[in-house]
Design an enzyme around this catalytic site. Sequence first.
Site, mmCIF file in Angstrom:
data_model
loop_
_atom_site.group_PDB
_atom_site.id
_atom_site.type_symbol
_atom_site.label_atom_id
_atom_site.label_comp_id
_atom_site.label_asym_id
_atom_site.label_seq_id
_atom_site.Cartn_x
_atom_site.Cartn_y
_atom_site.Cartn_z
ATOM 1 C CB CYS A 46 -0.971 0.085 1.117
ATOM 2 S SG CYS A 46 -2.239 1.242 0.863
ATOM 3 C CD GLU B 53 -1.621 -6.261 5.251
ATOM 4 O OE1 GLU B 53 -1.288 -6.662 4.082
ATOM 5 O OE2 GLU B 53 -1.635 -5.028 5.268
#
Length: 513
Positions: free
Chosen positions: A82, A171
């Site tokens: 990200c 994740e």
Amino acid sequence: MKRDLVVVLDFGGQYNQLIARRVRECSVYCEVHPYTIDIEKLRAMNPKGIIFTGGPNSVYGEDSPQCPMEVYSMGVPVLGICYGAQLMAYQLGGKVETAPVSEYGKTEVTVDKNGKLFGNVQENIICWMSHTDYIAQPPEGFKVTASTPVCPVAAMEDADRGYYAVQFHPEVLHTQEGTKMLEAFVKDVCGCQGNWKMDSFVEETVRAIRERVGNGKVLCALSGGVDSSVAAVLLSKAVGKNLTCVFVDHGLLRKNEGDEVEAVFGPEGHYDLNFIRVNAQQRFYDKLAGVTEPERKRKIIGEEFIRVFEEKAKKIGAVDFLVQGTIYPDVIESGLGKSAVIKSHHNVGGLPDCVDFKEIIEPLRMLFKDEVRKAGLELGIPDYLVFRQPFPGPGLGIRIIGEVTEEKVKIVQDADFIYREEIAKAGLDRDINQYFAALTNMRSVGVMGDFRTYDYAVALRAVTTSDFMTAEAAQIPWDVLNKVTNRIVNEVKGVNRVFYDCTSKPPGTIEFE
Ligand code: XMP
């Protein structure tokens, strides 16, 4: 044993702990450090891989966190997630811009199965996205390995130089097969072996404690909870009778709990240590007499606990080490300079000032809760202690609304015991994360046999939650609730009604006070 290390550099992302947990689920040891870590310190750790977390900033914003350029030239593979992905693109010469369309939530991503992270995942997968900027152009040498209709660079890599980046969050459980991507990074790309196991942790820790403590005297405040129990057993394995555990029974424990803790850790128990049980029930009841305000009750219980412990510790005399059951989420939450989510709860955190000791030992400070449980099983601690649900420090004191009395403690203990027994019989005990009975301060009229009653109402609470910060009321089958209700009103003297609490958190909390 030599173990591989992967370092997560935290740029303020909310999933920093999750990344470390997922990596450890691949049996690779992983630590989280702030992105400001000293580069020499990072080098000295000799990591096999580095992962950049997400973060709230824009890479081109003023004061946006940047990574020292040396990290890219350490010869260690780097994965950016990200914000971390955008940072890598930006710092290595690509272009990052405000995306024409932001993406939030579940998003279908098409991956290139030749990408090093994606060999074991399907071509079209749902991934969790949360971004307003995007990589408009990857740096030279990179190839695009995933995209969505509105995000041309959902992943990119430069395998020759060991740089990898994903715009989405592998994740998070909403990303299908995300752990496989992380596993591909840490094992296939970084070459980690996957030998981080609890048996080796236990062995290594016992050896390290032995070296550090030598013949020193060690003191531990044992609550019977998972963390302090595992910490105590590790210490007892390492130093045996040089360890003294003090267990304060404040009379606000669940039914039989004090005896259960004593059975495991006391003289008849499984371990070679000095166990001191302090039966301070009456002291706590006296202090709580007439007090109804919840925060006041918490304070009184917390302060009295410290006082009792201190008195005992003084009798034992000076010790060299004090054991604390700190675990990794506490370390991350308090150590990285982010807003802490820690509750102002009473626990052993208040002890150090009042006890005369030289050093603190925190044997679990690098473990997540599920790893503490695995270590507990490895150490042979009984299942019912290892999988104990959370129990607040102030105990039943905050599950009895209004004044706490010995009589009310007995009522709530008995009702709670029945509830737990029936939940276990119904096979629901591992599905519900926390459940207990509380005593409302309400009395109402009922009828039993031919007699009028004017008794208390018990409230049953059960929640499903992953982090205890938010929670849903568990959907317990009606027949189970019915059975529990019948048993409580029939078997527990002083109770003529049972309620089930359907409130989620927020707006409720899990406990009643
Ligand atoms: P609440 O009631 O805040 O509870 O929704 C969230 C979780 O924290 C536990 N809890 C405590 N734990 N000392 C503790 O060690 C405390 O004072 C305390 N108060 C609440 C609660 O049981 C739940 O798991």
